[in-house]
Write a protein that holds these residues in place. Structure first.
Motif, PDB file in Angstrom:
ATOM      1  N   TYR A 173       0.835  -1.206   0.000  1.00  0.00           N
ATOM      2  CA  TYR A 173       0.000   0.000   0.000  1.00  0.00           C
ATOM      3  C   TYR A 173       0.871   1.258   0.000  1.00  0.00           C
ATOM      4  N   GLU A 174       1.932   1.245   0.787  1.00  0.00           N
ATOM      5  CA  GLU A 174       2.856   2.385   0.822  1.00  0.00           C
ATOM      6  C   GLU A 174       3.563   2.566  -0.520  1.00  0.00           C
ATOM      7  N   GLU A 176       2.406   2.246  -3.324  1.00  0.00           N
ATOM      8  CA  GLU A 176       1.501   2.901  -4.269  1.00  0.00           C
ATOM      9  C   GLU A 176       1.284   4.372  -3.932  1.00  0.00           C
ATOM     10  N   GLY A 177       2.046   4.900  -2.981  1.00  0.00           N
ATOM     11  CA  GLY A 177       1.957   6.317  -2.662  1.00  0.00           C
ATOM     12  C   GLY A 177       1.008   6.654  -1.529  1.00  0.00           C
ATOM     13  N   ALA A 178       0.679   5.682  -0.685  1.00  0.00           N
ATOM     14  CA  ALA A 178      -0.293   5.931   0.389  1.00  0.00           C
ATOM     15  C   ALA A 178       0.214   6.956   1.393  1.00  0.00           C
ATOM     16  N   VAL A 179       1.514   6.922   1.716  1.00  0.00           N
ATOM     17  CA  VAL A 179       2.052   7.858   2.699  1.00  0.00           C
ATOM     18  C   VAL A 179       1.910   9.292   2.203  1.00  0.00           C
ATOM     19  N   SER A 180       2.205   9.520   0.938  1.00  0.00           N
ATOM     20  CA  SER A 180       2.069  10.869   0.370  1.00  0.00           C
ATOM     21  C   SER A 180       0.627  11.344   0.404  1.00  0.00           C
ATOM     22  N   ARG A 181      -0.307  10.431   0.121  1.00  0.00           N
ATOM     23  CA  ARG A 181      -1.723  10.816   0.142  1.00  0.00           C
ATOM     24  C   ARG A 181      -2.177  11.154   1.560  1.00  0.00           C
ATOM     25  N   TYR A 182      -1.709  10.405   2.538  1.00  0.00           N
ATOM     26  CA  TYR A 182      -2.079  10.697   3.923  1.00  0.00           C
ATOM     27  C   TYR A 182      -1.468  12.027   4.365  1.00  0.00           C
TER      28      TYR A 182
END
Length: 331
Positions: A173-174, A176-182
């Motif tokens: 999940y990370e 795929e850019g999840a940290v940036s989205r959060y």
């Protein structure tokens, strides 16, 4: 005899000389900044925690009727001083009123953590862990509460995500850019930023609570690390983040939700995984993986990760199991 040649060509024109000076100045400034950064990282790592960002996961091992394994994020060290079980029990009793969901770790829990998740000696696990957070539907810890003050005057994280299945899914999940989205959501929504600040404040209070009354150990830490570093660590929040306004590891937030039960970001990450079709309370494959009834190589469910440290730990455990089987067959 070879003559020394300058790295940059010499030119007598004012424009060229100014460009050369700017290039040399930029190189010098970059070198100074890099040296400062490396010195800070080295100092923090030497003091018992990682200064670059966590996710130092470690894989699990196969086993018994119970299932769903844990993997933790921590900076490994080789300190093997004795474990004070009475002190660990006191710490557990001190947090039970705050976190009723925290439960004691049994010997089989420690064995699973040591041989399938953290890949270290059981004594090493007992010395650092206080209790288990939420457990999966097969009974294995999915996160653990850890003692922030380690033997020898070192510091470490207080919550570790230990479920290998969740560790792998969050890693994907990370990626795929999840940290940036959060982080973008935290920047755009004040309520989410307030939740993040509240969570870091709660971790500072928890760290103060867990080191309270341990004056001798704190004095040892101040002597070894220096009062400035100890104050720096005590003032940090979840996963010892330097910047409390940004997220850097979703694993840590999920682990915090499993232990304290109030991390809304960690809960949202689990909801996102459920929406992706992930069973966050355990699956049949990972239960066999954590059961310790069969060697890692004989389990269909594979703990696949891109983390170099985790792959190295996996190979170490597989090699160890092979040595045990070969010694049994030859005896």
């Amino acid at each position: 005899r070879m003559r020394h040649r300058p790295l940059l060509p010499e030119c007598r024109s004012p424009r060229c000389r100014s460009l050369v000076c700017m290039a040399r100045l930029t190189t010098m400034v970059g070198a100074v900044l890099l040296a400062l950064r490396l010195s800070e990282v080295g100092r923090l790592r030497m003091h018992g925690f990682c200064g670059l960002g966590r996710c130092c996961q470690r894989p699990p091992r196969v086993g018994s009727p119970r299932v769903s394994a844990p993997i933790a994020f921590y900076c490994r060290d080789t300190d093997t001083e004795g474990c004070d079980s009475a002190e660990q029990n006191r710490l557990l009793q001190s947090v039970l009123p705050l976190f009723p969901g925290v439960t004691p770790l049994s010997e089989i829990d420690n064995e699973c953590l040591a041989t399938r998740q953290l890949f270290n000696e059981p004594e090493w696990v007992r010395r650092r862990t206080i209790g288990s957070g939420r457990r999966c539907k097969y009974g294995w810890p999915q996160a653990v509460l850890s003692d922030p003050l380690r033997p020898g005057g070192k510091f470490g994280d207080m919550v570790w995500l230990t479920c290998p299945m969740l560790a792998v899914q969050i890693e994907k999940y990370e990626a795929e850019g999840a940290v940036s989205r959060y982080n973008q959501s935290c920047h755009e929504h004040e309520d989410m930023q307030a939740q993040l600040n509240e969570m870091h404040s709660a971790h500072r209070e928890l760290r103060e609570r867990l080191v309270a009354g341990r004056d001798a150990q704190m004095a040892e830490a101040r002597e070894r690390l220096g009062a400035e570093v100890v104050d720096l660590v005590m003032g940090r929040g979840l996963d010892l983040a330097q910047n409390s306004t940004r997220l850097r590891c979703l694993h840590a937030h999920v682990a915090d939700y499993f232990v304290r039960g109030t991390n809304k970001i960690g809960k949202q990450v689990l909801n996102d995984l459920e929406a992706r079709g992930v069973s966050t309370d355990g699956c049949e494959g990972c239960s066999e993986y954590c059961g310790m009834a069969a060697p890692i190589e004989g389990v269909p469910w594979k703990f696949e990760t891109h983390k170099k440290m985790m792959r190295k730990s996996m190979r170490w455990q597989v090699s160890k199991e092979r040595d045990v089987r070969s010694s049994i067959s030859t005896s």
